[in-house]
Scaffold this motif. Sequence first.
Motif, mmCIF file in Angstrom:
data_model
loop_
_atom_site.group_PDB
_atom_site.id
_atom_site.type_symbol
_atom_site.label_atom_id
_atom_site.label_comp_id
_atom_site.label_asym_id
_atom_site.label_seq_id
_atom_site.Cartn_x
_atom_site.Cartn_y
_atom_site.Cartn_z
ATOM 1 N N SER A 1 -2.983 -8.455 1.644
ATOM 2 C CA SER A 1 -2.292 -9.546 1.390
ATOM 3 C C SER A 1 -0.619 -9.776 1.501
ATOM 4 N N ASP A 2 -0.193 -8.450 1.255
ATOM 5 C CA ASP A 2 1.242 -8.158 1.330
ATOM 6 C C ASP A 2 1.248 -7.310 2.573
ATOM 7 N N PRO A 3 1.307 -7.729 3.864
ATOM 8 C CA PRO A 3 1.163 -6.868 4.971
ATOM 9 C C PRO A 3 2.271 -5.733 4.935
ATOM 10 N N GLU A 4 3.443 -5.901 4.340
ATOM 11 C CA GLU A 4 4.493 -4.842 4.495
ATOM 12 C C GLU A 4 4.124 -3.622 3.323
ATOM 13 N N HIS A 5 3.401 -4.001 2.364
ATOM 14 C CA HIS A 5 2.927 -3.022 1.257
ATOM 15 C C HIS A 5 1.350 -3.120 1.249
ATOM 16 N N PRO A 6 0.585 -2.677 2.154
ATOM 17 C CA PRO A 6 -0.909 -2.621 2.008
ATOM 18 C C PRO A 6 -0.958 -1.638 0.795
ATOM 19 N N GLU A 7 -2.209 -2.141 0.165
ATOM 20 C CA GLU A 7 -2.582 -1.390 -1.265
ATOM 21 C C GLU A 7 -4.034 -0.750 -0.728
ATOM 22 N N TRP A 8 -4.269 0.532 -1.176
ATOM 23 C CA TRP A 8 -5.701 0.997 -0.970
ATOM 24 C C TRP A 8 -6.495 0.625 -2.299
#
Length: 339
Positions: free
Chosen positions: A12-19
């Motif tokens: 949802s935040d492409p610059e900070h993908p979350e596993w």
Amino acid sequence: GCGHGLEIFDVSDPEHPEWISGIKFPPLFGAPDIWKVTVSDNTAYVSDSNNGLFIVNTEDLHNPYIEAYFLDKISLTGNTKPGVQVRHAPILNCACADGYIYLAGYESGLYVVEYEKSKRERRNPTFSSSKSRCKYNAHKLFSCNGQIHNTVEYKGYYLIAAGNDGLLAVDDKGNVKHKIAQGRTVSDVRCGYGFVFAAEGCDGTAVYSFDEQAGFVLRDRIFSPKKFIHTRHLAVLTDGIIAMQIGEHDIDFARISNDGKLTHIDFLQTNTLMYYRNLCQPLLCGKYFGCTSLNKGVSWFKISHNGIERTEYTLGRETCPIECGVAATEEYAVIIFER
């Protein structure tokens, strides 16, 4: 690929993908890579080349699980016969439409597969393929969070080396009755001489007694002479000898006593490359065992009262044996090679 499986990320935040989570597939089940992931109705359809198709339920993104998988036997009716290592037709891509799964087979055409499942029932998934005359039925006895590396039947239970899920004792209804976890990664389990042996990675080789009431009771633990090298694979040999694959190059040997204590008796630097399961179980009346190295073929070792003796006999130096690809009778050994 290589059993790594499927991983889920929040982008949802492409610059900070979350596993978010991940799920392992069977390691080296037949495919080095994954080609395509298709998502439809909270289900991920993973085209895993020689592994076939894995269907992963993603309704709970934090706890995905494998619902079923599809493998189609390769046809021998074409002009080109497959290599001996290729047992199934690779699946390279898939699409979902109108209740059907369309699979792109590598040199085997298009498969149209109907997958019947119940959202409430996770057992007995059923496949039918318009290309094959067979119907695929699967019954899932047991599933865990780790990778199931090996299973042995012992005293009425299935003892399972379940990777990062530890060492499990499962009854014939799929219930976990006993478990050794404690953060250990168990890559192999073997039984012999009245004990259970477990390859526990950097924690070495453990010896357990086991019964229905007490479960697993630790009797001893032995570590490799080389520090910080993982124990990967075990072979129970004759004369109380246990062979242990250490890392990618070495084999350690120990002898088990009547009270469950292991004593080092030998250590071999094979000067070869091994992966996870490269020790053969005893061959030819228990007189020999082999090491299926990936770069120097099969090497034979003789088992004697003096320990382990190297032989000069090797087979297939120019080929790559398949891990665990050796079976034996009293007089002959059958070895499967990649080429």
